[in-house]
Design a protein around this motif. Structure first.
Motif, PDB file in Angstrom:
ATOM      1  N   LEU A 133       0.574  -1.094   0.125  1.00  0.00           N
ATOM      2  CA  LEU A 133      -0.085   0.434   0.384  1.00  0.00           C
ATOM      3  C   LEU A 133       0.776   0.811  -0.118  1.00  0.00           C
ATOM      4  N   CYS A 134       1.972   1.587   0.502  1.00  0.00           N
ATOM      5  CA  CYS A 134       3.374   1.875   0.547  1.00  0.00           C
ATOM      6  C   CYS A 134       3.730   2.087  -0.471  1.00  0.00           C
ATOM      7  N   LEU A 135       4.193   1.490  -0.913  1.00  0.00           N
ATOM      8  CA  LEU A 135       5.541   1.605  -2.238  1.00  0.00           C
ATOM      9  C   LEU A 135       5.135   2.799  -2.897  1.00  0.00           C
ATOM     10  N   PRO A 136       3.851   2.993  -3.738  1.00  0.00           N
ATOM     11  CA  PRO A 136       3.801   4.029  -4.498  1.00  0.00           C
ATOM     12  C   PRO A 136       3.918   5.915  -4.048  1.00  0.00           C
ATOM     13  N   LEU A 137       3.963   5.701  -2.319  1.00  0.00           N
ATOM     14  CA  LEU A 137       4.406   7.059  -1.909  1.00  0.00           C
ATOM     15  C   LEU A 137       5.717   6.789  -1.202  1.00  0.00           C
ATOM     16  N   ILE A 138       6.550   5.414  -0.922  1.00  0.00           N
ATOM     17  CA  ILE A 138       7.984   5.593  -1.175  1.00  0.00           C
ATOM     18  C   ILE A 138       8.824   6.136  -1.946  1.00  0.00           C
ATOM     19  N   VAL A 139       8.422   5.498  -3.503  1.00  0.00           N
ATOM     20  CA  VAL A 139       9.259   5.766  -5.117  1.00  0.00           C
ATOM     21  C   VAL A 139       8.701   6.816  -5.341  1.00  0.00           C
ATOM     22  N   GLY A 140       7.836   8.244  -4.315  1.00  0.00           N
ATOM     23  CA  GLY A 140       6.989   9.287  -4.704  1.00  0.00           C
ATOM     24  C   GLY A 140       6.335   8.919  -6.251  1.00  0.00           C
ATOM     25  N   THR A 141       5.597   8.422  -6.228  1.00  0.00           N
ATOM     26  CA  THR A 141       4.262   7.990  -7.804  1.00  0.00           C
ATOM     27  C   THR A 141       2.740   8.528  -6.366  1.00  0.00           C
ATOM     28  N   PRO A 142       1.884   9.358  -7.245  1.00  0.00           N
ATOM     29  CA  PRO A 142       0.399   9.199  -6.519  1.00  0.00           C
ATOM     30  C   PRO A 142      -0.090   8.270  -6.668  1.00  0.00           C
ATOM     31  N   PHE A 143      -1.189   7.869  -6.188  1.00  0.00           N
ATOM     32  CA  PHE A 143      -1.642   6.866  -6.148  1.00  0.00           C
ATOM     33  C   PHE A 143      -2.364   6.943  -7.203  1.00  0.00           C
ATOM     34  N   ARG A 144      -2.595   8.391  -8.123  1.00  0.00           N
ATOM     35  CA  ARG A 144      -3.775   8.513  -9.223  1.00  0.00           C
ATOM     36  C   ARG A 144      -3.183   8.118 -10.457  1.00  0.00           C
ATOM     37  N   VAL A 145      -1.879   8.943 -10.601  1.00  0.00           N
ATOM     38  CA  VAL A 145      -0.436   8.996 -11.294  1.00  0.00           C
ATOM     39  C   VAL A 145      -0.245   7.227 -11.801  1.00  0.00           C
ATOM     40  N   LEU A 146      -0.414   6.932 -10.891  1.00  0.00           N
ATOM     41  CA  LEU A 146      -0.278   5.294 -10.878  1.00  0.00           C
ATOM     42  C   LEU A 146      -1.564   4.317 -11.483  1.00  0.00           C
ATOM     43  N   TRP A 147      -2.941   4.848 -11.273  1.00  0.00           N
ATOM     44  CA  TRP A 147      -4.353   4.265 -12.108  1.00  0.00           C
ATOM     45  C   TRP A 147      -4.066   5.036 -13.161  1.00  0.00           C
ATOM     46  N   LEU A 148      -3.814   5.813 -13.542  1.00  0.00           N
ATOM     47  CA  LEU A 148      -4.108   6.721 -15.053  1.00  0.00           C
ATOM     48  C   LEU A 148      -2.566   5.834 -15.569  1.00  0.00           C
TER      49      LEU A 148
END
Length: 168
Positions: free
Chosen positions: A118-133
């Motif tokens: 759950l925290c991996l995107p935050l750790i690498v500095g990628t917002p959830f929305r960017v990951l989803w898109l």
């Protein structure tokens, strides 16, 4: 990246990449449109399109495409395997004697791993929305597996609480 001054603009969407380069000294403008967005391939090749136009050598890029994608697939396979394994072995887990080792492994699998996912995107500095898109498959791997692991962990916790209540 390039030895000569240039103006450039890059655009990325989930399945398309565009690059525009203007080299004022040479009077050259280049637009590169790629019908994919793959950081491991097309973004590394852009320099090899522009370099010859400004009189520079092409870069020798290692052929790591398959190796890097296999590594990424292996990394994504791990949480999927742990999730499926935890569901598939729940009946055996219910029947076996619980030892401290079991609680440590379950804590890692059902608390630690989901928190990392759950925290991996935050750790690498990628917002959830960017990951989803841009990377829906990775988004689903992270969040579906985290959800499964948490759900199985809650089930196991409820089972343990029920067993403890029966003993009283």
């Amino acid at each position: 990246m390039f030895s000569q001054p240039m103006l450039w603009h890059v655009g990325l969407v989930e399945n398309y990449t565009s690059n525009m380069f203007i080299i004022p000294k040479k009077g050259i403008a280049v637009v590169v449109l790629v019908n994919m967005n793959d950081y491991l391939v097309c973004n590394n090749l852009i320099g090899n399109i522009v370099n010859p136009l400004i009189g520079e050598e092409r870069q020798e890029l290692p052929d790591l495409y398959i190796i890097l994608h296999l590594a990424i697939d292996a990394i994504c396979f791990l949480p999927c395997f742990v999730s499926i394994y935890s569901i598939a072995t729940i009946v055996q887990w219910n029947k076996k004697e619980k030892k401290s080792k079991t609680y440590v492994i379950d804590s890692i699998c059902h608390i630690g791993l989901p928190m990392i996912l759950l925290c991996l995107p935050l750790i690498v500095g990628t917002p959830f929305r960017v990951l989803w898109l841009f990377v829906k498959d990775l988004y689903l791997v992270l969040y579906v597996n985290a959800g499964i692991l948490i759900a199985v962990g809650v089930y196991k916790l409820m089972f343990l609480l029920k067993e403890a209540y029966k003993k009283k």
